[in-house]
Each structure stands twice: as structure tokens, then as C-alpha cells.
Design a protein around this motif. Structure first.
Motif, PDB file in Angstrom:
ATOM      1  N   ILE A 113       0.465  -0.922   0.201  1.00  0.00           N
ATOM      2  CA  ILE A 113       0.259  -0.091   0.009  1.00  0.00           C
ATOM      3  C   ILE A 113       0.828   0.793  -0.064  1.00  0.00           C
ATOM      4  O   ILE A 113       0.031   2.095  -0.331  1.00  0.00           O
ATOM      5  N   GLY A 114       1.788   1.288   0.552  1.00  0.00           N
ATOM      6  CA  GLY A 114       2.577   2.438   0.868  1.00  0.00           C
ATOM      7  C   GLY A 114       3.548   2.579  -0.258  1.00  0.00           C
ATOM      8  O   GLY A 114       3.732   3.469  -0.624  1.00  0.00           O
ATOM      9  N   ARG A 115       3.796   1.566  -0.961  1.00  0.00           N
ATOM     10  CA  ARG A 115       4.602   1.678  -3.139  1.00  0.00           C
ATOM     11  C   ARG A 115       2.908   2.131  -3.619  1.00  0.00           C
ATOM     12  O   ARG A 115       3.336   3.277  -4.720  1.00  0.00           O
ATOM     13  N   TYR A 116       1.494   2.004  -3.817  1.00  0.00           N
ATOM     14  CA  TYR A 116       1.332   2.660  -4.668  1.00  0.00           C
ATOM     15  C   TYR A 116       0.665   3.976  -4.397  1.00  0.00           C
ATOM     16  O   TYR A 116       0.392   4.691  -5.368  1.00  0.00           O
ATOM     17  N   LEU A 117       0.738   4.413  -2.975  1.00  0.00           N
ATOM     18  CA  LEU A 117       0.244   5.777  -2.377  1.00  0.00           C
ATOM     19  C   LEU A 117       1.136   6.565  -2.893  1.00  0.00           C
ATOM     20  O   LEU A 117       1.230   7.819  -3.183  1.00  0.00           O
ATOM     21  N   LEU A 118       2.290   6.451  -3.439  1.00  0.00           N
ATOM     22  CA  LEU A 118       3.718   6.890  -3.738  1.00  0.00           C
ATOM     23  C   LEU A 118       3.434   7.082  -5.029  1.00  0.00           C
ATOM     24  O   LEU A 118       4.023   8.555  -5.738  1.00  0.00           O
ATOM     25  N   LEU A 119       3.303   6.156  -5.911  1.00  0.00           N
ATOM     26  CA  LEU A 119       2.610   6.135  -7.361  1.00  0.00           C
ATOM     27  C   LEU A 119       1.747   7.284  -7.473  1.00  0.00           C
ATOM     28  O   LEU A 119       2.275   8.244  -8.643  1.00  0.00           O
ATOM     29  N   VAL A 120       0.727   7.236  -6.921  1.00  0.00           N
ATOM     30  CA  VAL A 120      -0.163   8.365  -6.958  1.00  0.00           C
ATOM     31  C   VAL A 120       0.680   9.519  -6.422  1.00  0.00           C
ATOM     32  O   VAL A 120      -0.089  10.488  -7.114  1.00  0.00           O
ATOM     33  N   ALA A 121       1.059   9.389  -5.220  1.00  0.00           N
ATOM     34  CA  ALA A 121       1.602  11.557  -4.753  1.00  0.00           C
ATOM     35  C   ALA A 121       2.465  11.322  -5.843  1.00  0.00           C
ATOM     36  O   ALA A 121       2.585  12.627  -5.798  1.00  0.00           O
ATOM     37  N   VAL A 122       3.210  10.497  -6.572  1.00  0.00           N
ATOM     38  CA  VAL A 122       4.270  11.269  -7.942  1.00  0.00           C
ATOM     39  C   VAL A 122       3.390  11.519  -9.226  1.00  0.00           C
ATOM     40  O   VAL A 122       3.657  12.593  -9.670  1.00  0.00           O
ATOM     41  N   SER A 123       1.894  10.230  -9.126  1.00  0.00           N
ATOM     42  CA  SER A 123       1.528  10.979 -10.633  1.00  0.00           C
ATOM     43  C   SER A 123       0.837  11.309 -10.959  1.00  0.00           C
ATOM     44  O   SER A 123       0.108  11.856 -12.049  1.00  0.00           O
ATOM     45  N   GLY A 124      -0.335  11.399  -9.771  1.00  0.00           N
ATOM     46  CA  GLY A 124      -1.032  12.348  -9.438  1.00  0.00           C
ATOM     47  C   GLY A 124      -0.720  14.085 -10.053  1.00  0.00           C
ATOM     48  O   GLY A 124      -1.465  14.325 -11.069  1.00  0.00           O
ATOM     49  N   PRO A 125       0.493  14.712  -9.415  1.00  0.00           N
ATOM     50  CA  PRO A 125       0.531  16.170  -9.932  1.00  0.00           C
ATOM     51  C   PRO A 125       1.366  15.702 -10.768  1.00  0.00           C
ATOM     52  O   PRO A 125       0.116  17.293 -11.800  1.00  0.00           O
ATOM     53  N   MET A 126       1.844  14.686 -11.767  1.00  0.00           N
ATOM     54  CA  MET A 126       1.718  15.026 -12.588  1.00  0.00           C
ATOM     55  C   MET A 126       0.915  15.216 -13.481  1.00  0.00           C
ATOM     56  O   MET A 126       0.712  15.739 -14.572  1.00  0.00           O
ATOM     57  N   VAL A 127      -0.932  14.649 -13.755  1.00  0.00           N
ATOM     58  CA  VAL A 127      -1.759  15.101 -13.838  1.00  0.00           C
ATOM     59  C   VAL A 127      -2.262  15.961 -14.056  1.00  0.00           C
ATOM     60  O   VAL A 127      -2.936  16.645 -15.204  1.00  0.00           O
ATOM     61  N   VAL A 128      -2.707  16.780 -12.958  1.00  0.00           N
ATOM     62  CA  VAL A 128      -3.053  17.479 -12.370  1.00  0.00           C
ATOM     63  C   VAL A 128      -2.934  19.021 -12.437  1.00  0.00           C
ATOM     64  O   VAL A 128      -3.722  19.819 -13.370  1.00  0.00           O
ATOM     65  N   VAL A 129      -1.399  19.134 -12.464  1.00  0.00           N
ATOM     66  CA  VAL A 129      -0.832  20.414 -12.766  1.00  0.00           C
ATOM     67  C   VAL A 129      -0.193  21.299 -13.750  1.00  0.00           C
ATOM     68  O   VAL A 129      -1.380  22.260 -14.005  1.00  0.00           O
ATOM     69  N   PRO A 130      -0.435  20.598 -15.095  1.00  0.00           N
ATOM     70  CA  PRO A 130      -0.215  20.650 -15.995  1.00  0.00           C
ATOM     71  C   PRO A 130      -1.668  21.130 -16.920  1.00  0.00           C
ATOM     72  O   PRO A 130      -1.714  22.309 -16.909  1.00  0.00           O
TER      73      PRO A 130
END
Length: 279
Positions: A113-130
Motif C-alpha cells: 500500500i505504501g508503494r502504491y500511495l507513492l505512485l499516486v503521489a507522483v503520478s497525480g500531480p503530473m496529471v493535475v498540475v499541467p
């Protein structure tokens, strides 16, 4: 002969087993170094590929975007493998001597679960911010973020599924020590073939929920086994603490043994989810 778990009150043989600190030393030093090594290649690789994609936003140099997009895809795939499918990076916080059936499952859930949350924490801003700032030259981040999130979820869900299989088995069976372990084959995504002990146990197809691409250190000296040979079960590696769910590699070859098993054994296998081939 199998030896009972220490939880049963009898003292199992621990010859050849390493202590937690000794067995995890290689992982504690090798894991982080491995990830730093990969980062040293992946970060520049992503930057170069990203730079090649940018000209594709214009009409004149669109063809440069093809190798750039291929490069970004390769970087994302390798990064997902490094993040989601690596072994433990340090000493495990539970006993690996067969006395603890809940601790290994809880820690594996925590790691996954920790690894998946890290994936979401990195991928989410890559989608939302731009999309939020609406800067054209940031749009390649959106694509890589979405791909990483979708593929990462696709890779992660089977890991959770196999961990749930392990958890179900460990609710029913106690551990007993089996030695030695004969390593036969190691394939991708944590799939491996092995044989437990010297008492006629069938060769097993084992699946490690972490999907690590290496054999746990010292596994050949013996493991803790919870299950019933013709049906399958779970092993816990002393010292390093990895779990693997396993069933006979040639399932049909054990049909007679399963049919001749006592009703109590067949019922326990059903409760543990081992009554039919699932690994």
C-alpha cells in the motif's frame, strides 16, 4: 521430516537459519543502492525523452516525438518495476521463526500500500498540475502520469490478490519447518518453482506477492510452511521474511492424493482457498 512451529510449544530445528539482522543485511544495503542506481539512469532518460517530445508540439519537427514517446514509455515501465516489484529494503518488524502468522501479512500489506500511495503521489500531480496551469509544454507530463497510474494499478492489483491468498491460508494452517529447499526455476513477476524437504513433497509453483525477481537469501536452508502438500500453502522465509503462496506445479498429478485425503484435510483446504488450482 517436517518440524512443528515454535508456536506449538516444541523447539524446532534452526540449523542453517540466519538471524533477521544477518539475513536482511544484504537487502538493507542492496535495495537502496539499487534504486539510486536506477534513478541515476531513469531521471536523465526521462529528461532526454521529454526534450525529444517537445518538438512534436510543433508542425515542423513532429517526427522527433516518436523516439521521445518511446523513451518515455520505457522509462515509465522500468520505474514501475523498480518501485512496485522490489524486495524488502531492511529488517522486517516481525518474527520469522514460524511463531507469527499475522505479522508477515500486515507488513506485506503495509509495503504494498505504501508503494502504491507513492505512485499516486507522483503520478497525480503530473496529471493535475499541467492541466491546472494550462501550459502547453507541460502536457507530456499528463500522458506519462496517466500511463504510470493506469499501468501501476494494473501491476499492483495482482500483488494484493496474491497477498490475500497468503492471508487466507495463514488463517487456517500453522507453520512447520521444511528443509532443505530445492530451487528449480525463477520466472518473471515472482513466479518460481521449488521443492520442500526430502519427504516426497511435489514440486511447487510459488508466487511471491512482492513479485521480486530474485531468490530470497538463504531460502535453500529451509522455510516455514503452512498448508497441505497436495493442496498447496504458504511459505515464510526465515530471516528475510518474504511470503510466497504456492500449489503443486502439476496440479492434476496430485488428484489422487487430494481425493484420498481425510474429510478434515479437504475441509481445511477449502477454507484456505486451496481446494482448486489458483496459482
Amino acid at each position: 521430516m517436517p518440524e512443528p512451529s515454535a508456536a506449538s510449544g516444541e523447539e524446532p530445528s534452526t540449523e542453517g537459519q540466519a538471524t533477521e539482522g544477518q539475513a536482511t543485511e544484504g537487502q538493507a544495503t542492496g535495495g537502496p543502492r539499487g534504486r539510486l542506481w536506477w534513478a541515476a539512469w531513469l531521471v536523465p532518460g526521462y529528461a532526454i525523452s521529454y526534450g525529444l517530445v517537445l518538438p512534436a508540439l510543433s508542425d515542423d519537427f513532429w517526427w522527433l516525438g516518436i523516439p521521445g514517446m518511446l523513451g518515455l514509455a520505457c522509462v515509465v515501465l522500468v520505474a514501475l518495476h523498480v518501485l512496485l516489484e522490489g524486495p524488502f529494503r531492511g529488517a522486517v518488524p516481525y518474527a520469522t521463526d514460524g511463531t507469527d502468522r499475522r505479522g508477515p501479512v500486515k507488513h506485506h500489506y503495509k509495503v504494498l500500500i505504501g508503494r502504491y500511495l507513492l505512485l499516486v503521489a507522483v503520478s497525480g500531480p503530473m496529471v493535475v498540475v499541467p492541466l491546472a496551469v494550462d501550459v502547453r509544454y507541460l502536457y507530456p507530463f499528463v500522458g506519462t502520469g496517466l500511463v504510470a497510474l493506469l499501468l501501476g494499478t494494473r501491476f499492483w492489483l495482482p500483488q494484493i490478490l496474491y497477498l490475500r491468498k497468503c492471508a487466507r491460508v495463514l488463517k487456517v494452517y500453522d507453520f512447520e519447518f521444511r528443509s532443505p529447499v530445492k530451487k528449480s526455476n525463477l520466472r518473471g513477476n515472482g513466479v518460481r518453482s521449488l521443492t520442500l524437504g526430502e519427504g516426497g513433497s511435489p514440486r511447487m509453483s510459488a508466487r511471491e506477492p512482492l513479485f521480486s525477481d530474485r531468490w530470497p537469501r538463504g531460502i535453500e536452508r529451509g522455510v516455514w510452511f503452512a498448508g497441505d502438500d497436495p493442496f498447496g500453502g504458504v511459505i515464510l522465509v526465515p530471516g528475510t521474511g518474504e511470503l510466497m503462496c504456492m500449489q503443486p506445479e502439476v496440479w492434476a498429478a496430485q488428484d489422487t492424493a487430494r481425493r484420498q485425503a481425510a474429510h478434515k484435510r479437504r475441509e481445511k483446504a477449502r477454507q484456505a482457498g486451496l481446494a482448486r488450482k489458483s496459482i
